[in-house]
Design a protein around this motif. Structure first.
Motif, mmCIF file in Angstrom:
data_model
loop_
_atom_site.group_PDB
_atom_site.id
_atom_site.type_symbol
_atom_site.label_atom_id
_atom_site.label_comp_id
_atom_site.label_asym_id
_atom_site.label_seq_id
_atom_site.Cartn_x
_atom_site.Cartn_y
_atom_site.Cartn_z
ATOM 1 N N UNK A 373 0.818 -1.218 0.000
ATOM 2 C CA UNK A 373 0.000 0.000 0.000
ATOM 3 C C UNK A 373 0.853 1.270 0.000
ATOM 4 N N UNK A 374 1.651 1.444 1.051
ATOM 5 C CA UNK A 374 2.335 2.726 1.219
ATOM 6 C C UNK A 374 3.426 2.954 0.175
ATOM 7 N N UNK A 375 4.300 1.977 -0.024
ATOM 8 C CA UNK A 375 5.410 2.167 -0.961
ATOM 9 C C UNK A 375 4.925 2.406 -2.391
ATOM 10 N N UNK A 376 3.984 1.593 -2.919
ATOM 11 C CA UNK A 376 3.485 1.877 -4.275
ATOM 12 C C UNK A 376 2.863 3.272 -4.382
ATOM 13 N N UNK A 377 2.185 3.711 -3.306
ATOM 14 C CA UNK A 377 1.585 5.040 -3.326
ATOM 15 C C UNK A 377 2.653 6.120 -3.407
ATOM 16 N N UNK A 378 3.729 6.001 -2.637
ATOM 17 C CA UNK A 378 4.815 6.979 -2.676
ATOM 18 C C UNK A 378 5.488 7.004 -4.032
ATOM 19 N N UNK A 379 5.743 5.815 -4.582
ATOM 20 C CA UNK A 379 6.419 5.742 -5.878
ATOM 21 C C UNK A 379 5.537 6.252 -7.002
ATOM 22 N N UNK A 380 4.237 6.013 -6.875
ATOM 23 C CA UNK A 380 3.313 6.477 -7.917
ATOM 24 C C UNK A 380 3.255 8.010 -7.961
ATOM 25 N N UNK A 381 3.478 8.646 -6.831
ATOM 26 C CA UNK A 381 3.465 10.099 -6.764
ATOM 27 C C UNK A 381 4.853 10.707 -6.949
ATOM 28 N N UNK A 382 5.802 9.862 -7.356
ATOM 29 C CA UNK A 382 7.124 10.356 -7.711
ATOM 30 C C UNK A 382 7.990 10.795 -6.558
ATOM 31 N N UNK A 383 7.640 10.400 -5.350
ATOM 32 C CA UNK A 383 8.430 10.795 -4.191
ATOM 33 C C UNK A 383 9.662 9.905 -4.055
ATOM 34 N N UNK A 384 10.819 10.493 -4.038
ATOM 35 C CA UNK A 384 12.066 9.765 -3.879
ATOM 36 C C UNK A 384 12.530 9.883 -2.425
ATOM 37 N N UNK A 385 12.512 8.769 -1.729
ATOM 38 C CA UNK A 385 12.933 8.774 -0.331
ATOM 39 C C UNK A 385 13.955 7.668 -0.113
ATOM 40 N N UNK A 386 14.735 7.810 0.944
ATOM 41 C CA UNK A 386 15.744 6.800 1.266
ATOM 42 C C UNK A 386 15.063 5.499 1.686
ATOM 43 N N UNK A 387 15.765 4.402 1.470
ATOM 44 C CA UNK A 387 15.210 3.086 1.794
ATOM 45 C C UNK A 387 14.868 2.967 3.277
ATOM 46 N N UNK A 388 15.642 3.652 4.104
ATOM 47 C CA UNK A 388 15.389 3.569 5.542
ATOM 48 C C UNK A 388 14.037 4.177 5.910
ATOM 49 N N UNK A 389 13.521 5.032 5.055
ATOM 50 C CA UNK A 389 12.203 5.635 5.304
ATOM 51 C C UNK A 389 11.135 4.555 5.413
ATOM 52 N N UNK A 391 11.581 1.467 6.351
ATOM 53 C CA UNK A 391 11.773 0.747 7.607
ATOM 54 C C UNK A 391 11.060 1.480 8.738
ATOM 55 N N UNK A 392 11.231 2.799 8.788
ATOM 56 C CA UNK A 392 10.542 3.582 9.810
ATOM 57 C C UNK A 392 9.027 3.551 9.614
ATOM 58 N N UNK A 393 8.600 3.543 8.353
ATOM 59 C CA UNK A 393 7.166 3.446 8.082
ATOM 60 C C UNK A 393 6.617 2.128 8.604
ATOM 61 N N UNK A 394 7.403 1.059 8.460
ATOM 62 C CA UNK A 394 6.984 -0.242 8.973
ATOM 63 C C UNK A 394 6.847 -0.228 10.486
ATOM 64 N N UNK A 395 7.742 0.480 11.151
ATOM 65 C CA UNK A 395 7.673 0.572 12.608
ATOM 66 C C UNK A 395 6.429 1.358 13.040
ATOM 67 N N UNK A 396 6.149 2.434 12.341
ATOM 68 C CA UNK A 396 4.948 3.201 12.663
ATOM 69 C C UNK A 396 3.688 2.398 12.430
ATOM 70 N N UNK A 397 3.667 1.647 11.317
ATOM 71 C CA UNK A 397 2.506 0.806 11.022
ATOM 72 C C UNK A 397 2.313 -0.249 12.099
ATOM 73 N N UNK A 398 3.419 -0.745 12.628
ATOM 74 C CA UNK A 398 3.348 -1.786 13.649
ATOM 75 C C UNK A 398 2.646 -1.293 14.906
ATOM 76 N N UNK A 399 2.887 -0.050 15.276
ATOM 77 C CA UNK A 399 2.238 0.508 16.463
ATOM 78 C C UNK A 399 0.727 0.619 16.255
ATOM 79 N N UNK A 400 0.318 1.057 15.068
ATOM 80 C CA UNK A 400 -1.115 1.157 14.773
ATOM 81 C C UNK A 400 -1.764 -0.222 14.751
ATOM 82 N N UNK A 401 -1.076 -1.195 14.192
ATOM 83 C CA UNK A 401 -1.618 -2.556 14.111
ATOM 84 C C UNK A 401 -1.737 -3.182 15.499
#
Length: 519
Positions: A373-389, A391-401
């Protein structure tokens, strides 16, 4: 009468926390910077360790508490259900794992993007998330009930809430930083602890029974009423029984295909190996390892039958607790609450926590949220972010889950009370909600050239609804025929998967199907 928690028990709990902390620290010394390292352990996990981690994932508080109850009240037919897992493993090893590795996927739902499009992939991933929250929430609820009984000596709602919260914190702390690698190594610790706890209980029970082994064996083979409590194969055609031979060869095979090949919670382990061959070795090894573990818990249930129900073999009669503060309890919980000595009771509590560990569900759902969900959405909107981003997104998602699982465990408190289902059937039946639709969709992908994105979405919805309509509370509230409540969960899954398959077939493929290398 239940025995109070002692300082020895708390010391064992403290040691458990220290061991898990050490395992998590050791496995996460190198902070993962790439999503592949965080979600798939960099494809460097050894097959033997993956097998143990998968064993930990497939076993749960339902097995820890429910398997002894199953053999205590019935026979050993549940053990033979593990042969369905071996049949399913052959299917998954031949048809699914090689395709996943050929595509280099992070989640198993990426296969649907290759065959259909990204929307179909997201639909399947969304259905997995719904099903995993249901299933992991049910496991969390069962463990919370047990922990509340053991530690607080009651099942007051506030104590069940506290127990659920503590279990959630355990899951988060040992997963958040190290990712799947930390989960796999902590799983090793937890398997050793809960199997070790079961072995100690077996030894305690065996020494409490004065009858020799031969008399125990004969007593189980010829129980009162002419019942053979060691029966392995139930050949009856009773549709309400979940572990007959016919249910094993149909619905339980489907259930295990869904678990090993379509459920990211388990499949993620097998994708963490170096290649498909190593993944398959881990798959087969985990399935064979499950049999002696389940047999151990079934043996405990059989000995509990002798202990509580057979005074002629015990030389005296023992009374099992049928309830606890108004809550029905399993026979294993009765023994834990009233017979286990100090120190050992702490170890059994550790076993319950280990069997209920939600870390595997958190890391797998986090991978799906980020990768599908999140990564395809970021890439579809042309956002270039570091790979570690990511990893942090996964950690944030884990707290919500984790919050979602906590809420689901509270819902399950009322759900299971309404259905009054045995623990094993309740947790396994919950898994059918997501598996029915996924099985229908993937059968279409693997064996036909039909199907479309629209039919995939429809199949996932129809499969879910087919299972929902067979739930007790829905049948009662909608005034549906009472016979719909009589089917055991394997047959419910057969119906749901069959309807989903036919629905998915209704779509006409626009493309050529899977590439030749994946067909």
């Amino acid at each position: 009468m239940p025995l109070a928690y002692t300082g020895y028990d708390w010391a064992v709990m403290g040691l458990y926390v220290a061991l898990l902390a050490l395992a998590a620290w050791w496995s996460s010394r190198r902070n993962p910077d790439r999503a592949e390292d965080y979600f798939l352990a960099g494809h460097h996990a050894p097959a033997w360790l993956v097998a143990i981690s998968a064993l930990s994932t497939m076993q749960s508080a339902a097995t820890f508490l429910g398997a002894p109850d199953n053999s205590y009240r019935g026979d050993w037919s549940y053990l033979t259900s593990n042969f369905a897992a071996i049949i399913a493993a052959v299917f998954v090893a031949r048809l699914l794992i090689p395709r996943y590795y050929a595509l280099g996927v992070t989640t198993v739902y990426e296969l649907l993007e290759v065959r259909f499009d990204r929307t179909a992939r997201r639909a399947a991933a969304g259905m997995y998330l719904v099903g995993r929250i249901l299933a992991s929430g049910a496991r969390l609820y069962l463990a919370a009930i047990a922990v509340s009984m053991i530690i607080f000596l009651d099942v007051e709602p506030q104590h069940i809430l506290i127990a659920s919260a503590v279990l959630v914190v355990f899951g988060i702390v040992f997963t958040l930083f190290g990712g799947l690698n930390a989960v796999i190594w902590s799983d090793l610790v937890q398997v050793v602890l809960y199997v070790g706890g079961a072995l100690i209980v077996f030894w305690l029970l065996w020494n409490r029974i004065p009858a020799p082994a031969a008399e125990i064996w004969e007593g189980l083979r010829h129980a009162p009423g002419g019942v053979d409590k060691l029966r392995l194969f139930d050949w009856s055609l009773d549709w309400s029984k979940p572990f007959t031979v016919w249910a094993i060869l149909t619905g339980l095979v489907l259930l295990n295909i869904g678990n090993a090949g379509l459920d990211q919670d388990t499949s993620q382990r097998f994708l963490a190996c170096e290649d498909a061959k190593a993944g398959n070795r881990a798959l087969y090894l985990s399935m064979w390892m499950t049999i002696p573990v389940v047999a151990l818990f079934m043996a405990i249930g059989s000995l509990l039958h002798i202990f509580y129900e057979r005074p002629e073999l015990m030389g005296a009669s023992a009374s099992a607790m049928q309830g606890f503060s108004g809550e029905k309890i399993t026979i294993f919980m009765s023994f834990i609450l009233s017979e286990i000595p100090p120190g050992v009771r702490g170890l059994i509590t550790v076993g319950v926590i280990a069997a209920a560990a939600i870390n595997s569900g958190l890391i797998s759902m986090s991978a799906v949220l980020v990768s599908d969900f999140y990564r395809p959405w970021r890439e579809r909107h042309g956002a270039q972010v570091a790979e570690h981003h990511y990893v942090n997104a996964g950690r944030g998602a884990m707290l919500l889950l984790a919050i979602a699982l906590f809420a689901m465990s509270i819902l399950c408190f009322y759900w299971q009370r309404y259905t009054d289902m045995p623990l094993l059937e309740f947790v396994l039946g919950v898994m059918a909600f997501a598996y029915s639709g996924l099985l229908g969709v993937y059968a279409t992908v693997l064996f036909t050239k039909r199907g479309s994105t629209a039919s995939v979405i429809a199949a996932l919805a129809v499969g879910f609804i087919a299972i929902l309509l067979q739930q007790h509370y829905v049948v009662d509230h909608l005034g549906l025929p009472p016979a719909m409540k009589g089917l055991a969960f394997p047959w419910q899954l057969c119906i749901g998967a069959g309807v989903a398959f036919l629905t998915c077939l209704s779509g006409k493929a626009k493309g050529p199907g899977l590439p030749p290398a994946l067909s």
